[in-house]
Design an enzyme around this catalytic site. Structure first.
Site, PDB file in Angstrom:
ATOM      1  N   SER A 153      67.677  15.029 -11.702  1.00 57.18           N
ATOM      2  CA  SER A 153      67.486  13.767 -11.668  1.00 57.18           C
ATOM      3  C   SER A 153      68.262  12.956 -13.157  1.00 57.18           C
ATOM      4  CB  SER A 153      66.276  13.230 -11.560  1.00 57.18           C
ATOM      5  OG  SER A 153      66.054  11.739 -11.442  1.00 57.18           O
ATOM      6  N   LYS A 208      61.291  16.535  -6.026  1.00 58.45           N
ATOM      7  CA  LYS A 208      62.467  15.691  -6.422  1.00 58.45           C
ATOM      8  C   LYS A 208      62.767  14.736  -5.206  1.00 58.45           C
ATOM      9  CE  LYS A 208      66.671  14.168  -8.086  1.00 58.45           C
ATOM     10  NZ  LYS A 208      67.560  13.915  -7.323  1.00 58.45           N
ATOM     11  N   HIS A 234      60.285  12.217  -5.830  1.00 56.56           N
ATOM     12  CA  HIS A 234      60.726  11.175  -7.013  1.00 56.56           C
ATOM     13  C   HIS A 234      61.763  10.254  -6.489  1.00 56.56           C
ATOM     14  CE1 HIS A 234      64.245  10.463  -9.598  1.00 56.56           C
ATOM     15  NE2 HIS A 234      63.561  10.557 -10.587  1.00 56.56           N
ATOM     16  N   ASN A 235      62.849  10.748  -5.730  1.00 62.73           N
ATOM     17  CA  ASN A 235      63.692   9.669  -4.919  1.00 62.73           C
ATOM     18  C   ASN A 235      63.028   8.635  -3.992  1.00 62.73           C
ATOM     19  OD1 ASN A 235      65.370  11.646  -6.263  1.00 62.73           O
ATOM     20  ND2 ASN A 235      67.102  11.731  -4.506  1.00 62.73           N
ATOM     21  N   GLU A 292      61.534   6.215  -6.262  1.00 61.16           N
ATOM     22  CA  GLU A 292      62.763   5.502  -7.057  1.00 61.16           C
ATOM     23  C   GLU A 292      63.172   4.051  -5.600  1.00 61.16           C
ATOM     24  OE1 GLU A 292      66.226   8.166  -8.306  1.00 61.16           O
ATOM     25  OE2 GLU A 292      67.350   6.814  -7.032  1.00 61.16           O
ATOM     26  N   ARG A 301      66.181  -1.287   3.308  1.00 63.66           N
ATOM     27  CA  ARG A 301      67.541  -0.901   3.235  1.00 63.66           C
ATOM     28  C   ARG A 301      68.246  -1.164   4.457  1.00 63.66           C
ATOM     29  NH1 ARG A 301      69.068   3.587  -1.618  1.00 63.66           N
ATOM     30  NH2 ARG A 301      67.356   3.067  -2.974  1.00 63.66           N
TER      31      ARG A 301
HETATM   32  P1  NBP Z   1      79.168  15.995  -4.141  1.00 62.08           P
HETATM   33  O1  NBP Z   1      77.681  16.001  -3.482  1.00 62.08           O
HETATM   34  O2  NBP Z   1      80.231  15.066  -4.094  1.00 62.08           O
HETATM   35  O3  NBP Z   1      79.747  17.589  -3.997  1.00 62.08           O
HETATM   36  C1  NBP Z   1      81.004  17.895  -4.302  1.00 62.08           C
HETATM   37  C2  NBP Z   1      80.994  19.371  -4.679  1.00 62.08           C
HETATM   38  O4  NBP Z   1      80.694  20.117  -3.693  1.00 62.08           O
HETATM   39  C3  NBP Z   1      82.572  19.695  -5.098  1.00 62.08           C
HETATM   40  O5  NBP Z   1      82.508  20.588  -5.930  1.00 62.08           O
HETATM   41  C4  NBP Z   1      83.068  20.324  -3.563  1.00 62.08           C
HETATM   42  O6  NBP Z   1      83.830  21.385  -3.762  1.00 62.08           O
HETATM   43  C5  NBP Z   1      81.828  21.210  -3.381  1.00 62.08           C
HETATM   44  N1  NBP Z   1      81.807  21.809  -1.965  1.00 62.08           N
HETATM   45  C6  NBP Z   1      81.740  21.301  -0.672  1.00 62.08           C
HETATM   46 BR1  NBP Z   1      81.891  19.346  -0.610  1.00 62.08          BR
HETATM   47  N2  NBP Z   1      81.673  22.006   0.132  1.00 62.08           N
HETATM   48  C7  NBP Z   1      81.536  23.392  -0.348  1.00 62.08           C
HETATM   49  C8  NBP Z   1      81.724  24.556   0.161  1.00 62.08           C
HETATM   50  N3  NBP Z   1      81.522  24.881   1.438  1.00 62.08           N
HETATM   51  N4  NBP Z   1      81.604  25.642  -0.815  1.00 62.08           N
HETATM   52  C9  NBP Z   1      81.691  25.412  -2.060  1.00 62.08           C
HETATM   53  N5  NBP Z   1      81.747  24.116  -2.659  1.00 62.08           N
HETATM   54  C10 NBP Z   1      81.681  23.153  -1.757  1.00 62.08           C
HETATM   55  O7  NBP Z   1      78.895  16.174  -5.788  1.00 62.08           O
HETATM   56  P2  NBP Z   1      77.907  15.716  -7.010  1.00 62.08           P
HETATM   57  O8  NBP Z   1      77.831  13.983  -6.784  1.00 62.08           O
HETATM   58  O9  NBP Z   1      78.284  16.049  -8.199  1.00 62.08           O
HETATM   59  O10 NBP Z   1      76.379  16.135  -6.432  1.00 62.08           O
HETATM   60  C11 NBP Z   1      76.303  17.564  -6.216  1.00 62.08           C
HETATM   61  C12 NBP Z   1      74.721  17.877  -5.830  1.00 62.08           C
HETATM   62  O11 NBP Z   1      73.984  17.194  -6.705  1.00 62.08           O
HETATM   63  C13 NBP Z   1      74.530  17.082  -4.646  1.00 62.08           C
HETATM   64  O12 NBP Z   1      73.728  17.902  -3.732  1.00 62.08           O
HETATM   65  C14 NBP Z   1      73.818  15.845  -4.835  1.00 62.08           C
HETATM   66  O13 NBP Z   1      73.068  15.238  -3.830  1.00 62.08           O
HETATM   67  C15 NBP Z   1      72.935  16.182  -6.214  1.00 62.08           C
HETATM   68  N6  NBP Z   1      72.847  15.060  -7.081  1.00 62.08           N
HETATM   69  C16 NBP Z   1      73.860  14.141  -7.347  1.00 62.08           C
HETATM   70  C17 NBP Z   1      73.712  13.005  -8.172  1.00 62.08           C
HETATM   71  C18 NBP Z   1      74.581  12.353  -8.735  1.00 62.08           C
HETATM   72  O14 NBP Z   1      74.123  11.129  -9.228  1.00 62.08           O
HETATM   73  N7  NBP Z   1      75.791  12.190  -7.977  1.00 62.08           N
HETATM   74  C19 NBP Z   1      72.210  13.152  -8.797  1.00 62.08           C
HETATM   75  C20 NBP Z   1      71.471  14.203  -8.644  1.00 62.08           C
HETATM   76  C21 NBP Z   1      71.659  14.979  -7.622  1.00 62.08           C
HETATM   77  P3  NBP Z   1      85.486  21.106  -3.562  1.00 62.08           P
HETATM   78  O15 NBP Z   1      85.907  20.161  -4.783  1.00 62.08           O
HETATM   79  O16 NBP Z   1      86.390  21.995  -3.215  1.00 62.08           O
HETATM   80  O17 NBP Z   1      85.529  19.957  -2.280  1.00 62.08           O
END
Ligand code: NBP
Length: 478
Positions: free
Chosen positions: A133, A188, A191-192, A195, A292
């Site tokens: 988080s 987690k 937590h959300n 939030e 929401r």
């Molecule tokens: P995203 O949730 O947008 O995921 C994008 C990533 O997933 C890219 O690296 C993409 O690769 C990869 N991917 C996908 Br889509 N399908 C795939 C597959 N079949 N095999 C391998 N890689 C694959 O990224 P994020 O926002 O950084 O979040 C990552 C995780 O962390 C998520 O589960 C999210 O819910 C969680 N999270 C996010 C936040 C936030 O603030 N963003 C906070 C806390 C947790 P590609 O580049 O090849 O498409």
């Protein structure tokens, strides 16, 4: 080109915003990280920009990634939750050997994590589902981490996780082992959910101040800033004050130009669903999810606003007193929300046979994450002094705070109702508090109704529990 084999401490797959920032955080703490992304151009971009000049090792295929890792291999992924995680696991498994560790740091549904943990455990692999988080900034500077899964993996990842995690004001890392199976992802998720609730009650206070009391953004900004140095001191109150200070190009408050239709990624909904499955009255968080949904029905609301009448919403009478009351109403509702959140965790622990340490969970949430606040220190203390605490309400600090806040809380609800301003979370929290402290609810009538139309039977107050009765209600109780 990878020249030295087996040199990396950990691998990270998924170079979107979270993955990149976690890698840089790990590298800052002296760990050697190997990075991989399905779309290789993203890796190249990362290596030539943010990771330039760092020790990060790029791998252009999964076999290459696996080859550079020290054993047991530690592979963390930050990819989109759902099928992407299963696809990735499927590709990785043939490349791994017993004892290797897989860590899913995405927002996976806890039941998926339970399943993956069991399936991979049967193959000799150690699976971890970890809540991460704090968003982008947290990932880079120190997130709150909630790892759970196969406990045998914890000693191998503990140093890395606790090094990169946020540190609370007493220096403790905001990361500790949560429990077996999907426990980390469940915590987690909760937590959300919390939030969602915190954000909603803040929005309701803003709505009442803006439309009910006619306050300007400057006045509201000052109010939130002031609240942020009192018992409500928290990240979300702080960013609300920041948001209210931002002006659009023409000098008017930017927030008023933002469309009032909320999005969501589903973790609040999952929390609500889990509460229904487990029979926990998680009213505040559920109301926040519904709020929401209602906001998203913008077109319908616009039509309704033209025809459905309510009272005059603006009345500045008693404005100063109401703003003071609002601070106490927010604090009281926040206590209810966390009390409900911990009720949910307790029930989940019972259902899924996890040994959750509630004090440790509150401690993890004290920094790095979105719900971080000074308030969590009090929850930590409450569960530390009594791990079997029935409900947060029963802790003397929270009980006394609720007692102190409730007259103001009731005045706020009355003021909102009189002005026709919706406060679903603030008011449902008060109803929950009143319901929880009610020794005799009207469910006796409800049971009689059920028995009347469906012969569902009922228990009697003058007989032991477990004895069931049926009456012929339509025939005057014969
Ligand atoms: P995203 O949730 O947008 O995921 C994008 C990533 O997933 C890219 O690296 C993409 O690769 C990869 N991917 C996908 Br889509 N399908 C795939 C597959 N079949 N095999 C391998 N890689 C694959 O990224 P994020 O926002 O950084 O979040 C990552 C995780 O962390 C998520 O589960 C999210 O819910 C969680 N999270 C996010 C936040 C936030 O603030 N963003 C906070 C806390 C947790 P590609 O580049 O090849 O498409």
């Amino acid at each position: 080109m990878v020249e030295n084999k087996a040199q990396a401490d950990i691998a990270l797959i998924g170079l979107a915003v979270m993955g990149q920032n976690l890698i840089l955080n790990m590298a800052d703490h002296g760990f050697s990280v190997a990075a991989y992304n399905r779309t290789v151009s993203r890796l190249d971009e990362f290596l030539s920009s943010a990771a330039k000049g760092t020790s990060v090792i790029g791998a252009r295929s999964l076999p290459e990634l696996v080859a550079v890792l020290k054993k047991p291999r530690r592979i963390m992924f930050m990819v989109k939750a759902g099928t992407a995680v299963d696809e990735l696991i499927q590709e990785l498994v043939p490349l791994l050997e017993a004892g290797d560790i897989l860590i899913d740091g995405g927002n996976s549904l806890f039941t998926d994590t339970q399943r993956r943990c069991a399936e991979l455990g049967a193959k000799g692999l150690l699976y971890i589902g970890s809540g991460v988080s704090g968003g982008e900034e947290g990932a880079r500077r120190g997130p709150a981490l909630m790892p759970g899964g196969d406990a045998r993996a914890w000693p191998y990842i503990k140093d890395i996780f606790q090094a990169i995690a946020a540190k609370a004001s007493d220096g403790e890392p905001c990361c500790d082992w949560v429990g077996q199976g999907g426990a980390g992802h469940y915590v987690k998720m909760a937590h959300n959910g919390i939030e969602y609730g915190d954000m909603q009650i803040i929005c309701e206070a803003y709505h009442l101040m803006r439309d009910g009391l006619g306050m300007s953004s400057e006045e509201m900004q000052q109010t939130f800033s002031r609240w942020n140095s009192g018992p409500l001191d928290s990240y979300l109150i702080g960013i609300t004050a920041d948001i209210l200070a931002v002006k659009d190009a023409d000098g008017s408050p930017l927030v008023e130009r933002v469309l009032d239709a909320a999005g969501q990624k589903g973790t609040g909904k999952w929390t609500g669903i889990s509460s229904l499955d487990l029979g926990v009255p998680l009213t505040l968080i559920s109301e926040a999810v519904y709020a929401r949904y209602l906001s998203a029905q913008k077109e319908e609301r616009l039509r309704a606003a033209e025809v459905l009448k309510g009272p005059e919403s603006r009345s500045e009478a008693g404005r100063e007193g109401l703003v003071t009351d609002l601070e106490q109403a927010l604090l009281a509702a926040k206590i209810v929300s966390y009390a409900q959140g911990f009720m949910l965790l307790r029930e989940a622990a019972r259902e899924y046979k996890w040994e959750l340490d509630y004090s440790a969970i509150a401690s993890i949430w004290r920094a790095g994450c979105i719900i971080r606040s000074v308030f969590l220190n009090k929850i930590k203390e409450a569960y530390l002094s009594n791990p079997d605490l029935l409900n947060l309400f029963m802790d003397s600090f929270f009980r006394e705070t609720l007692e102190k806040c409730q007259p103001a809380w009731r005045r706020v609800i009355v003021a909102a109702v009189q002005r026709g301003i919706p406060v679903p979370a603030l008011s449902s929290a008060l109803s929950f508090y009143d319901g929880y402290r009610c020794a005799r609810l009207p469910a006796n009538l409800l049971q009689a109704q059920r028995d009347y139309f469906g012969a569902h039977t009922y228990e009697r107050v003058d007989r032991p529990r477990g004895e069931f009765f049926h009456s012929d209600w339509s025939n005057k109780g014969a």
